[in-house]
Motif scaffolding. Sequence first.
Motif, PDB file in Angstrom:
ATOM      1  N   GLU A   1       0.826  -1.206   0.000  1.00 39.88           N
ATOM      2  CA  GLU A   1       0.000   0.000   0.000  1.00 39.88           C
ATOM      3  C   GLU A   1       0.864   1.263   0.000  1.00 39.88           C
ATOM      4  OE1 GLU A   1      -2.966   2.605  -0.326  1.00 39.88           O
ATOM      5  OE2 GLU A   1      -3.115   0.437  -0.627  1.00 39.88           O
ATOM      6  N   ILE A   2       1.943   1.263   0.761  1.00 33.88           N
ATOM      7  CA  ILE A   2       2.858   2.414   0.767  1.00 33.88           C
ATOM      8  C   ILE A   2       3.455   2.599  -0.620  1.00 33.88           C
ATOM      9  CG2 ILE A   2       5.081   3.243   1.633  1.00 33.88           C
ATOM     10  CD1 ILE A   2       4.268   1.965   4.356  1.00 33.88           C
ATOM     11  N   ALA A   3       3.893   1.507  -1.249  1.00 36.01           N
ATOM     12  CA  ALA A   3       4.464   1.593  -2.592  1.00 36.01           C
ATOM     13  C   ALA A   3       3.430   2.132  -3.585  1.00 36.01           C
ATOM     14  CB  ALA A   3       4.975   0.222  -3.043  1.00 36.01           C
ATOM     15  N   GLU A   4       2.196   1.707  -3.429  1.00 33.30           N
ATOM     16  CA  GLU A   4       1.123   2.196  -4.306  1.00 33.30           C
ATOM     17  C   GLU A   4       0.890   3.685  -4.092  1.00 33.30           C
ATOM     18  OE1 GLU A   4      -1.885   2.416  -7.132  1.00 33.30           O
ATOM     19  OE2 GLU A   4      -0.275   0.973  -6.841  1.00 33.30           O
ATOM     20  N   GLN A   5       0.944   4.149  -2.861  1.00 35.53           N
ATOM     21  CA  GLN A   5       0.778   5.573  -2.585  1.00 35.53           C
ATOM     22  C   GLN A   5       1.911   6.381  -3.215  1.00 35.53           C
ATOM     23  OE1 GLN A   5       0.405   5.860   1.679  1.00 35.53           O
ATOM     24  NE2 GLN A   5      -1.662   5.017   1.672  1.00 35.53           N
ATOM     25  N   TYR A   6       3.154   5.863  -3.116  1.00 38.49           N
ATOM     26  CA  TYR A   6       4.280   6.533  -3.781  1.00 38.49           C
ATOM     27  C   TYR A   6       4.064   6.559  -5.293  1.00 38.49           C
ATOM     28  CZ  TYR A   6       7.534   7.146   0.113  1.00 38.49           C
ATOM     29  OH  TYR A   6       8.145   7.570   1.253  1.00 38.49           O
ATOM     30  N   ARG A   7       3.628   5.438  -5.864  1.00 41.91           N
ATOM     31  CA  ARG A   7       3.412   5.388  -7.306  1.00 41.91           C
ATOM     32  C   ARG A   7       2.403   6.436  -7.742  1.00 41.91           C
ATOM     33  NH1 ARG A   7       0.034   4.295 -10.821  1.00 41.91           N
ATOM     34  NH2 ARG A   7      -1.549   3.522  -9.395  1.00 41.91           N
ATOM     35  N   ARG A   8       1.286   6.523  -6.994  1.00 40.55           N
ATOM     36  CA  ARG A   8       0.259   7.511  -7.353  1.00 40.55           C
ATOM     37  C   ARG A   8       0.798   8.939  -7.208  1.00 40.55           C
ATOM     38  NH1 ARG A   8      -3.329   3.957  -4.369  1.00 40.55           N
ATOM     39  NH2 ARG A   8      -3.175   5.396  -2.614  1.00 40.55           N
ATOM     40  N   ALA A   9       1.577   9.182  -6.166  1.00 34.76           N
ATOM     41  CA  ALA A   9       2.127  10.526  -5.955  1.00 34.76           C
ATOM     42  C   ALA A   9       3.099  10.903  -7.070  1.00 34.76           C
ATOM     43  CB  ALA A   9       2.818  10.604  -4.595  1.00 34.76           C
ATOM     44  N   TYR A  10       3.990   9.968  -7.444  1.00 40.89           N
ATOM     45  CA  TYR A  10       4.940  10.268  -8.515  1.00 40.89           C
ATOM     46  C   TYR A  10       4.246  10.368  -9.864  1.00 40.89           C
ATOM     47  CZ  TYR A  10       9.156  10.046  -5.709  1.00 40.89           C
ATOM     48  OH  TYR A  10      10.141  10.319  -4.796  1.00 40.89           O
ATOM     49  N   GLU A  11       3.137   9.668 -10.021  1.00 36.44           N
ATOM     50  CA  GLU A  11       2.359   9.792 -11.246  1.00 36.44           C
ATOM     51  C   GLU A  11       1.748  11.190 -11.321  1.00 36.44           C
ATOM     52  OE1 GLU A  11      -1.538   7.573 -11.915  1.00 36.44           O
ATOM     53  OE2 GLU A  11      -0.075   6.303 -12.958  1.00 36.44           O
ATOM     54  N   LYS A  12       1.284  11.682 -10.184  1.00 40.32           N
ATOM     55  CA  LYS A  12       0.656  13.002 -10.135  1.00 40.32           C
ATOM     56  C   LYS A  12       1.698  14.114 -10.202  1.00 40.32           C
ATOM     57  CE  LYS A  12      -2.809  15.549  -7.487  1.00 40.32           C
ATOM     58  NZ  LYS A  12      -3.730  15.500  -6.340  1.00 40.32           N
ATOM     59  N   TYR A  13       2.828  13.913  -9.505  1.00 38.19           N
ATOM     60  CA  TYR A  13       3.911  14.898  -9.471  1.00 38.19           C
ATOM     61  C   TYR A  13       5.221  14.210  -9.844  1.00 38.19           C
ATOM     62  CZ  TYR A  13       0.428  17.318  -6.645  1.00 38.19           C
ATOM     63  OH  TYR A  13      -0.736  17.891  -6.193  1.00 38.19           O
ATOM     64  N   PRO A  14       5.457  14.012 -11.138  1.00 36.80           N
ATOM     65  CA  PRO A  14       6.651  13.281 -11.565  1.00 36.80           C
ATOM     66  C   PRO A  14       7.937  13.969 -11.120  1.00 36.80           C
ATOM     67  CG  PRO A  14       5.173  13.683 -13.420  1.00 36.80           C
ATOM     68  CD  PRO A  14       4.653  14.457 -12.258  1.00 36.80           C
ATOM     69  N   GLN A  15       8.921  13.152 -10.786  1.00 33.27           N
ATOM     70  CA  GLN A  15      10.235  13.667 -10.415  1.00 33.27           C
ATOM     71  C   GLN A  15      10.955  14.084 -11.684  1.00 33.27           C
ATOM     72  OE1 GLN A  15      12.347  11.185  -7.679  1.00 33.27           O
ATOM     73  NE2 GLN A  15      14.318  11.787  -8.490  1.00 33.27           N
ATOM     74  N   GLU A  16      11.680  15.182 -11.592  1.00 35.39           N
ATOM     75  CA  GLU A  16      12.433  15.639 -12.751  1.00 35.39           C
ATOM     76  C   GLU A  16      13.563  14.659 -13.027  1.00 35.39           C
ATOM     77  OE1 GLU A  16      13.739  19.689 -12.373  1.00 35.39           O
ATOM     78  OE2 GLU A  16      11.939  20.236 -11.269  1.00 35.39           O
ATOM     79  N   ASP A  17      13.816  14.375 -14.304  1.00 30.93           N
ATOM     80  CA  ASP A  17      14.893  13.455 -14.680  1.00 30.93           C
ATOM     81  C   ASP A  17      16.232  13.911 -14.112  1.00 30.93           C
ATOM     82  OD1 ASP A  17      13.181  11.812 -16.054  1.00 30.93           O
ATOM     83  OD2 ASP A  17      13.581  12.730 -18.007  1.00 30.93           O
ATOM     84  N   ARG A  18      16.421  15.223 -14.032  1.00 31.02           N
ATOM     85  CA  ARG A  18      17.680  15.773 -13.561  1.00 31.02           C
ATOM     86  C   ARG A  18      18.004  15.303 -12.146  1.00 31.02           C
ATOM     87  NH1 ARG A  18      18.667  19.503 -10.090  1.00 31.02           N
ATOM     88  NH2 ARG A  18      16.530  20.196  -9.968  1.00 31.02           N
ATOM     89  N   ILE A  19      16.991  15.154 -11.310  1.00 31.20           N
ATOM     90  CA  ILE A  19      17.217  14.756  -9.920  1.00 31.20           C
ATOM     91  C   ILE A  19      17.833  13.367  -9.871  1.00 31.20           C
ATOM     92  CG2 ILE A  19      16.072  14.190  -7.736  1.00 31.20           C
ATOM     93  CD1 ILE A  19      14.098  16.478  -8.391  1.00 31.20           C
ATOM     94  N   GLY A  20      17.303  12.437 -10.622  1.00 27.77           N
ATOM     95  CA  GLY A  20      17.862  11.091 -10.664  1.00 27.77           C
ATOM     96  C   GLY A  20      19.260  11.073 -11.247  1.00 27.77           C
ATOM     97  N   GLN A  21      19.469  11.865 -12.280  1.00 27.35           N
ATOM     98  CA  GLN A  21      20.790  11.936 -12.902  1.00 27.35           C
ATOM     99  C   GLN A  21      21.809  12.530 -11.939  1.00 27.35           C
ATOM    100  OE1 GLN A  21      19.818  14.190 -16.367  1.00 27.35           O
ATOM    101  NE2 GLN A  21      18.971  12.431 -17.464  1.00 27.35           N
ATOM    102  N   ASP A  22      21.423  13.577 -11.226  1.00 28.94           N
ATOM    103  CA  ASP A  22      22.326  14.188 -10.248  1.00 28.94           C
ATOM    104  C   ASP A  22      22.688  13.189  -9.153  1.00 28.94           C
ATOM    105  OD1 ASP A  22      22.181  16.524 -11.690  1.00 28.94           O
ATOM    106  OD2 ASP A  22      20.919  17.592 -10.242  1.00 28.94           O
ATOM    107  N   GLY A  23      21.719  12.403  -8.720  1.00 29.45           N
ATOM    108  CA  GLY A  23      21.983  11.397  -7.698  1.00 29.45           C
ATOM    109  C   GLY A  23      22.981  10.359  -8.170  1.00 29.45           C
ATOM    110  N   LEU A  24      22.855   9.913  -9.416  1.00 29.51           N
ATOM    111  CA  LEU A  24      23.801   8.941  -9.954  1.00 29.51           C
ATOM    112  C   LEU A  24      25.205   9.531 -10.074  1.00 29.51           C
ATOM    113  CD1 LEU A  24      21.655   7.186 -12.704  1.00 29.51           C
ATOM    114  CD2 LEU A  24      22.459   6.218 -10.545  1.00 29.51           C
ATOM    115  N   ILE A  25      25.285  10.787 -10.470  1.00 28.91           N
ATOM    116  CA  ILE A  25      26.593  11.451 -10.579  1.00 28.91           C
ATOM    117  C   ILE A  25      27.246  11.527  -9.197  1.00 28.91           C
ATOM    118  CG2 ILE A  25      27.725  13.673 -11.030  1.00 28.91           C
ATOM    119  CD1 ILE A  25      25.638  14.018 -13.339  1.00 28.91           C
TER     120      ILE A  25
END
Length: 87
Positions: free
Chosen positions: A48-72
């Motif tokens: 249920e927590i994972a589903e809530q995160y999925r719905r939240a990220y679907e509604k407010y997608p994370q910017e690609d840059r954030i993930g890329q910055d984290g990998l860097i």
Amino acid sequence: MTVQIPVRIPDRDADLLDEAVARGRFASRSDALREGLANLLREERDREIAEQYRRAYEKYPQEDRIGQDGLILLQQRIEAEGDSEPL
């Protein structure tokens, strides 16, 4: 307060349950079933927590840059610790 819930299980499952109790894995059949239920409820809560995160990220997608910055940053830390293998 507790609630008694009668449950019927196949003979083979009862035998396996008894074997686990006999090996000392559980103090009793009831303890084994309570632990199994606790695991099931924890998995359901996590789902249920994972589903809530999925719905939240679907509604407010994370910017690609954030993930890329984290990998860097992760790669920089790995390199600083002496492992030069790229991700």
